[in-house]
Design an enzyme around this catalytic site. Structure first.
Site, PDB file in Angstrom:
ATOM      1  N   ARG A  72       0.882  -1.449   0.261  1.00  0.00           N
ATOM      2  CA  ARG A  72      -0.251   0.167   0.017  1.00  0.00           C
ATOM      3  C   ARG A  72       0.679   1.030  -0.058  1.00  0.00           C
ATOM      4  NH1 ARG A  72      -3.858  -0.122   4.408  1.00  0.00           N
ATOM      5  NH2 ARG A  72      -5.156  -1.771   3.452  1.00  0.00           N
ATOM      6  N   ARG A 141      -1.889   7.456   9.388  1.00  0.00           N
ATOM      7  CA  ARG A 141      -1.663   6.530   8.175  1.00  0.00           C
ATOM      8  C   ARG A 141      -1.578   7.843   7.340  1.00  0.00           C
ATOM      9  NH1 ARG A 141      -4.406   0.392   7.780  1.00  0.00           N
ATOM     10  NH2 ARG A 141      -3.202  -0.178   9.759  1.00  0.00           N
ATOM     11  N   LYS A 205      -4.201   1.159  14.589  1.00  0.00           N
ATOM     12  CA  LYS A 205      -4.073   2.142  13.417  1.00  0.00           C
ATOM     13  C   LYS A 205      -4.430   3.052  13.601  1.00  0.00           C
ATOM     14  CE  LYS A 205      -6.333  -0.895  10.824  1.00  0.00           C
ATOM     15  NZ  LYS A 205      -7.300  -1.086  10.378  1.00  0.00           N
ATOM     16  N   LYS A 207      -6.645   7.141  12.096  1.00  0.00           N
ATOM     17  CA  LYS A 207      -6.507   7.716  10.668  1.00  0.00           C
ATOM     18  C   LYS A 207      -6.830   9.390  10.477  1.00  0.00           C
ATOM     19  CE  LYS A 207      -7.840   3.320   9.240  1.00  0.00           C
ATOM     20  NZ  LYS A 207      -8.922   2.286   7.849  1.00  0.00           N
ATOM     21  N   CYS A 426     -15.617  -3.081  -1.020  1.00  0.00           N
ATOM     22  CA  CYS A 426     -14.297  -3.651  -0.312  1.00  0.00           C
ATOM     23  C   CYS A 426     -13.721  -4.432  -1.657  1.00  0.00           C
ATOM     24  CB  CYS A 426     -14.473  -3.438   1.320  1.00  0.00           C
ATOM     25  SG  CYS A 426     -14.810  -5.475   1.144  1.00  0.00           S
ATOM     26  N   CYS A 432      -8.092 -10.923   0.589  1.00  0.00           N
ATOM     27  CA  CYS A 432      -8.537 -10.392   1.732  1.00  0.00           C
ATOM     28  C   CYS A 432      -8.350 -11.605   2.537  1.00  0.00           C
ATOM     29  CB  CYS A 432      -8.771  -9.538   2.136  1.00  0.00           C
ATOM     30  SG  CYS A 432      -9.469  -9.214   3.813  1.00  0.00           S
ATOM     31  N   CYS A 471     -16.514  -8.711   5.057  1.00  0.00           N
ATOM     32  CA  CYS A 471     -16.598  -8.833   6.779  1.00  0.00           C
ATOM     33  C   CYS A 471     -16.754  -7.325   7.580  1.00  0.00           C
ATOM     34  CB  CYS A 471     -15.575  -9.695   7.127  1.00  0.00           C
ATOM     35  SG  CYS A 471     -14.397  -7.969   7.545  1.00  0.00           S
ATOM     36  N   CYS A 475     -13.929  -1.674   6.389  1.00  0.00           N
ATOM     37  CA  CYS A 475     -12.787  -1.038   4.745  1.00  0.00           C
ATOM     38  C   CYS A 475     -13.816  -0.565   3.648  1.00  0.00           C
ATOM     39  CB  CYS A 475     -12.156  -2.031   4.348  1.00  0.00           C
ATOM     40  SG  CYS A 475     -11.579  -2.638   5.680  1.00  0.00           S
TER      41      CYS A 475
HETATM   42 FE1  SRM Z   1      -9.265  -1.540   5.384  1.00  0.00          FE
HETATM   43  C1  SRM Z   1      -7.292  -4.762   7.727  1.00  0.00           C
HETATM   44  C2  SRM Z   1      -8.269  -3.348   3.015  1.00  0.00           C
HETATM   45  C3  SRM Z   1     -10.097   0.845   4.832  1.00  0.00           C
HETATM   46  C4  SRM Z   1     -10.799  -0.975   8.806  1.00  0.00           C
HETATM   47  N1  SRM Z   1      -8.160  -3.795   5.675  1.00  0.00           N
HETATM   48  C5  SRM Z   1      -7.738  -4.468   6.447  1.00  0.00           C
HETATM   49  C6  SRM Z   1      -7.167  -5.596   5.242  1.00  0.00           C
HETATM   50  C7  SRM Z   1      -5.336  -5.194   5.850  1.00  0.00           C
HETATM   51  C8  SRM Z   1      -7.052  -7.222   5.553  1.00  0.00           C
HETATM   52  C9  SRM Z   1      -6.210  -7.670   6.873  1.00  0.00           C
HETATM   53  O1  SRM Z   1      -5.480  -7.075   7.714  1.00  0.00           O
HETATM   54  O2  SRM Z   1      -5.120  -8.742   6.208  1.00  0.00           O
HETATM   55  C10 SRM Z   1      -7.772  -5.381   4.033  1.00  0.00           C
HETATM   56  C11 SRM Z   1      -6.428  -5.612   2.876  1.00  0.00           C
HETATM   57  C12 SRM Z   1      -7.458  -6.393   1.805  1.00  0.00           C
HETATM   58  C13 SRM Z   1      -6.630  -6.744   0.165  1.00  0.00           C
HETATM   59  O3  SRM Z   1      -6.476  -7.466  -0.293  1.00  0.00           O
HETATM   60  O4  SRM Z   1      -6.408  -5.363  -0.585  1.00  0.00           O
HETATM   61  C14 SRM Z   1      -8.576  -3.962   3.612  1.00  0.00           C
HETATM   62  N2  SRM Z   1      -9.138  -1.422   4.229  1.00  0.00           N
HETATM   63  C15 SRM Z   1      -8.695  -1.932   3.438  1.00  0.00           C
HETATM   64  C16 SRM Z   1      -9.369  -1.109   1.794  1.00  0.00           C
HETATM   65  C17 SRM Z   1      -8.239  -1.318   0.403  1.00  0.00           C
HETATM   66  C18 SRM Z   1     -10.600  -1.465   1.137  1.00  0.00           C
HETATM   67  C19 SRM Z   1     -10.687  -1.041  -0.084  1.00  0.00           C
HETATM   68  O5  SRM Z   1     -11.238  -1.686  -1.007  1.00  0.00           O
HETATM   69  O6  SRM Z   1     -10.118   0.303  -0.688  1.00  0.00           O
HETATM   70  C20 SRM Z   1      -8.589   0.177   1.918  1.00  0.00           C
HETATM   71  C21 SRM Z   1      -7.130   1.298   2.298  1.00  0.00           C
HETATM   72  C22 SRM Z   1      -7.229   2.316   3.051  1.00  0.00           C
HETATM   73  C23 SRM Z   1      -6.149   2.313   2.759  1.00  0.00           C
HETATM   74  O7  SRM Z   1      -5.855   3.381   1.718  1.00  0.00           O
HETATM   75  O8  SRM Z   1      -5.051   3.266   3.634  1.00  0.00           O
HETATM   76  C24 SRM Z   1      -8.859  -0.011   4.014  1.00  0.00           C
HETATM   77  N3  SRM Z   1      -9.960  -1.079   6.332  1.00  0.00           N
HETATM   78  C25 SRM Z   1     -10.864   0.615   5.424  1.00  0.00           C
HETATM   79  C26 SRM Z   1     -11.180   1.832   6.129  1.00  0.00           C
HETATM   80  C27 SRM Z   1     -12.558   2.571   5.831  1.00  0.00           C
HETATM   81  C28 SRM Z   1     -11.413   4.136   6.182  1.00  0.00           C
HETATM   82  O9  SRM Z   1     -10.541   4.375   6.752  1.00  0.00           O
HETATM   83  O10 SRM Z   1     -11.643   4.870   5.704  1.00  0.00           O
HETATM   84  C29 SRM Z   1     -11.273   0.928   7.930  1.00  0.00           C
HETATM   85  C30 SRM Z   1     -12.703   1.683   8.346  1.00  0.00           C
HETATM   86  C31 SRM Z   1     -12.335   2.718   9.110  1.00  0.00           C
HETATM   87  C32 SRM Z   1     -11.797   2.602  10.514  1.00  0.00           C
HETATM   88  O11 SRM Z   1     -10.720   2.158  10.349  1.00  0.00           O
HETATM   89  O12 SRM Z   1     -12.691   2.179  11.201  1.00  0.00           O
HETATM   90  C33 SRM Z   1     -10.758  -0.339   7.609  1.00  0.00           C
HETATM   91  N4  SRM Z   1      -9.114  -2.731   7.868  1.00  0.00           N
HETATM   92  C34 SRM Z   1     -10.066  -2.272   8.596  1.00  0.00           C
HETATM   93  C35 SRM Z   1     -10.132  -3.583  10.086  1.00  0.00           C
HETATM   94  C36 SRM Z   1     -11.111  -2.390  10.907  1.00  0.00           C
HETATM   95  C37 SRM Z   1     -10.394  -2.258  12.165  1.00  0.00           C
HETATM   96  C38 SRM Z   1     -11.308  -2.227  13.709  1.00  0.00           C
HETATM   97  O13 SRM Z   1     -10.833  -0.838  14.084  1.00  0.00           O
HETATM   98  O14 SRM Z   1     -11.792  -2.477  13.850  1.00  0.00           O
HETATM   99  C39 SRM Z   1      -9.160  -3.993   9.289  1.00  0.00           C
HETATM  100  C40 SRM Z   1      -8.886  -5.294  10.785  1.00  0.00           C
HETATM  101  C41 SRM Z   1      -7.593  -5.134  11.813  1.00  0.00           C
HETATM  102  O15 SRM Z   1      -7.553  -4.182  11.630  1.00  0.00           O
HETATM  103  O16 SRM Z   1      -7.752  -5.437  12.044  1.00  0.00           O
HETATM  104  C42 SRM Z   1      -9.282  -4.044   8.091  1.00  0.00           C
HETATM  105 FE1  SF4 Z   2     -11.364  -7.596   3.716  1.00  0.00          FE
HETATM  106 FE2  SF4 Z   2     -13.547  -7.435   5.425  1.00  0.00          FE
HETATM  107 FE3  SF4 Z   2     -12.110  -5.122   5.067  1.00  0.00          FE
HETATM  108 FE4  SF4 Z   2     -13.484  -6.042   3.225  1.00  0.00          FE
HETATM  109  S1  SF4 Z   2     -14.204  -5.318   5.312  1.00  0.00           S
HETATM  110  S2  SF4 Z   2     -11.129  -5.534   2.658  1.00  0.00           S
HETATM  111  S3  SF4 Z   2     -14.120  -8.382   3.199  1.00  0.00           S
HETATM  112  S4  SF4 Z   2     -10.740  -6.872   6.448  1.00  0.00           S
END
Ligand code: SRM
Ligand code: SF4
Length: 562
Positions: A72, A141, A205, A207, A426, A432, A471, A475
């Site tokens: 990323r 981030r 993390k 943001k 997402c 993922c 899930c 995201c």
């Molecule tokens: Fe996310 C984890 C993809 C935005 C909340 N996110 C992941 C992981 C890295 C899975 C992992 O931990 O193994 C995913 C990788 C999937 C893949 O194959 O690409 C993933 N997140 C993404 C992306 C690529 C989704 C997309 O389709 O665009 C976004 C990348 C953002 C970036 O450039 O940095 C992405 N993730 C978000 C957002 C939206 C936002 O921030 O505006 C959220 C919700 C907001 C928040 O943070 O509360 C988000 N991602 C999570 C979480 C849950 C965090 C939590 O508080 O519980 C995880 C899991 C974790 O951190 O344990 C996670």
């Molecule tokens: Fe993966 Fe869940 Fe984030 Fe979708 S919402 S990219 S399934 S961690």
């Protein structure tokens, strides 16, 4: 006494995020890295993944998982030059799976980079001043901002703040340079330290976003910390500050929930970076370091209360925040099509389904964008909704770019239904590791099914926000959409309704664990009802609450209440 999460000792003993990463990346006898290194590699913008489409088959044949890495890229405000676009395009073809992913936080992701290719990829990125430092991990981030910096001087000021905050909060460790760039960072005689973060960095993390009303395209309510520009006479006179938003939760664990950020006051432009730093410090010192499911800033704010958090923040600042000022958001989607800049140049906001830049047999999107990048003298700016703005197109270049847009069919997607244009999915399967079911590969098909209903009801051009995630990590920010789908198990989703159109209200569970084929029959009567009985200007999310399909969610801590 409570026990710190093992990641805390890992960070502390990692020699500022080095651990054994260099040795493990050099070992190409297998495609993976150890569990500890997987945690540390996130701070350098990469995740170990495996191709889940072939996982079962490989297990059957007693083969290792098909490992590869996600990289990323950190790019505040989502902005890159044409040269940087071309480099990422090249890397996606030569070192990754041939696609460029535009994320919901305005970043690029490369998927499918095998271990052997990680260091060459990072080095190539470095030649065009792109890096993956702090793109993931327990640090601040990518800082997000409205994707039109030249629309007005206020927009330019906002993107500058996003950039400055990003730089200010960047980890100081030379680990990334040591591991990937042969220690290229200029060595200092001072012992290494992290002045802001300390050796254990943040509990989780973090943001940050900067928004320019009336657009809430960065979804401020979903983020840890946001700055909302307050504009007078076309200049930013300061920012309202919001803290404690977040989406992620765990199915069945009611002490985890999505939460909207609280607006806690107003600061002047010269205070903004100090405020960002001190919010980070309060979270560093008071965030939960025992249970990572309770460690985001949103739970710190929930525990302390917004007032308690603000009092602590003001102690750290040594001054008080001013009362928040009036502002108004009207939408959280992108403003598609052409817009004119104050400097006479133009921008074009394109729709990129699922944020996936890829060539298919009938739509050579990636090639088209590459051809445009070859002649474009402005920027490419990724939006917070996984879309793309070709920004700052000079009058001299516009005709040629228009011809390329036409040739490669890049404008056609803008004729999509308003629901499709306001959709986010997402990534989910196959990359993922946390996905419970499909998202990016399924939402377009579902919208095609729903479009029949929309067409019949005369709602094709009415914007309704619809978001899907594989899930409950959230995201695609599904818990603030008017219609939200959250993966429950293979082929099954929780259906949430009633989010606010500009991201100002969480939605509510309407149906639990429904099968994909039940979605259209479930939603069709509600959409028809909306078409017939909505009030003038009434949004879908407001309608389903007024007519009793769901109750309004008034706060994160009552998200699970029926
Ligand atoms: Fe996310 C984890 C993809 C935005 C909340 N996110 C992941 C992981 C890295 C899975 C992992 O931990 O193994 C995913 C990788 C999937 C893949 O194959 O690409 C993933 N997140 C993404 C992306 C690529 C989704 C997309 O389709 O665009 C976004 C990348 C953002 C970036 O450039 O940095 C992405 N993730 C978000 C957002 C939206 C936002 O921030 O505006 C959220 C919700 C907001 C928040 O943070 O509360 C988000 N991602 C999570 C979480 C849950 C965090 C939590 O508080 O519980 C995880 C899991 C974790 O951190 O344990 C996670
Ligand atoms: Fe993966 Fe869940 Fe984030 Fe979708 S919402 S990219 S399934 S961690």
């Amino acid at each position: 006494m409570s026990k710190l999460h093992p990641n805390e000792a890992l960070k502390e003993n990692s020699n500022f995020l080095r651990g054994t990463l260099a040795e493990e990346f050099a070992d190409t006898s297998n495609g993976a890295i150890s569990a500890d290194s997987q945690q540390l590699s996130k701070f350098h913008g990469m995740y170990l993944q495996d191709d889940r489409d072939v996982r079962a088959d490989r297990r059957k044949h007693k083969l290792d998982k098909a490992y590869s890495f996600l990289i990323r890229v950190r790019m505040p405000g989502g902005s890159v030059t044409a040269e940087q676009w071309l480099k990422m395009d090249y890397l996606s073809d030569n070192y990754a799976n041939g696609t460029l992913k535009l994320t919901t936080r305005q970043a690029f992701q490369l998927h499918g980079v095998i271990k052997f290719n990680l260091i060459p990829t990072i080095r190539e990125m470095h030649t065009v001043a792109l890096d993956a430092i702090a793109a993931c991990g327990d640090v601040n981030r990518n800082v997000m901002c409205n994707p039109n910096p030249d629309l007005s001087s206020a927009h330019a000021e906002a993107i500058k703040l996003a950039d400055d905050i990003s730089t200010h909060l960047l980890p100081q460790t030379g680990a990334y340079h040591d591991i990937f760039l042969e220690g290229e960072k200029v060595a200092s005689s001072e012992p290494e330290e992290e002045k802001i973060y300390g050796k254990t960095y943040l509990p989780r993390k973090f943001k940050i976003t900067v928004a320019v009303p009336p657009s809430n395209d960065v979804d401020i309510y979903a983020h840890c910390l946001s700055f909302i520009a307050i504009i007078e006479d076309e200049r930013i006179i300061g920012y309202n500050v919001s803290v404690g938003g977040g989406m992620g939760m765990t199915h069945g664990a009611e002490d985890t929930f999505p939460r909207l950020a609280d607006i806690i006051g107003f600061v002047t432009p010269d205070q903004a970076i100090d405020v960002a730093e001190k919010v980070v410090l309060v979270q560093r010192d008071f965030g939960n370091r025992e249970d990572r499911k309770q460690s985001r800033l949103k739970y710190t704010v929930e525990r302390m209360g917004a007032d308690g958090f603000t009092t602590k923040l003001e102690e750290y600042l040594g001054y008080k925040l001013q009362p928040a000022r009036e502002f108004k958001f009207t939408h959280n989607g992108d403003q598609f099509g052409w817009s004119e800049n104050s400097n006479g140049n133009a921008n074009l906001n394109l729709f990129i389904p699922g944020g996936r830049v890829v060539d298919t047999a009938d739509y050579p999107m990636k090639t088209g964008l590459r051809e445009i990048a070859k002649i474009h003298d402005g920027e490419f700016i990724l939006s917070a909704n996984q879309n793309l703005v070709i920004a700052n197109i000079s009058p001299a270049n516009r005709k040629e770019i228009e011809a390329l847009l036409e040739k490669y069919g890049l404008l056609k997607a803008l004729d999509s239904s308003a629901m499709r244009l306001n959709s986010i999915a997402c990534v989910a399967l196959p990359t993922c590791a946390l996905a419970l079911t499909e998202s990016e590969r399924y939402l377009p098909t579902l919208i095609t099914e729903l479009e029949e209903t929309l067409e019949n009801c005369g709602l094709r051009h009415d914007a309704i926000t619809i978001r899907m995630t594989g899930c409950p990590n959230g995201c695609g920010r599904p818990f603030i959409s008017e219609i939200g789908f959250v993966g429950r198990s293979p082929g099954k989703y929780n259906l949430y309704l009633g989010g606010g159109f500009f991201g100002q209200r969480l939605n509510k569970l309407y149906k639990e664990s429904i099968a994909a084929e039940e979605i259209k029959p479930t939603l069709t009567p509600i959409i028809e009802h909306y078409a017939k009985e909505r009030n003038e200007g009434e949004r879908f999310g407001d309608f389903v609450i007024r007519t009793g399909y769901v109750k309004a969610t008034t706060a994160g801590n009552n998200f699970h209440a029926k």
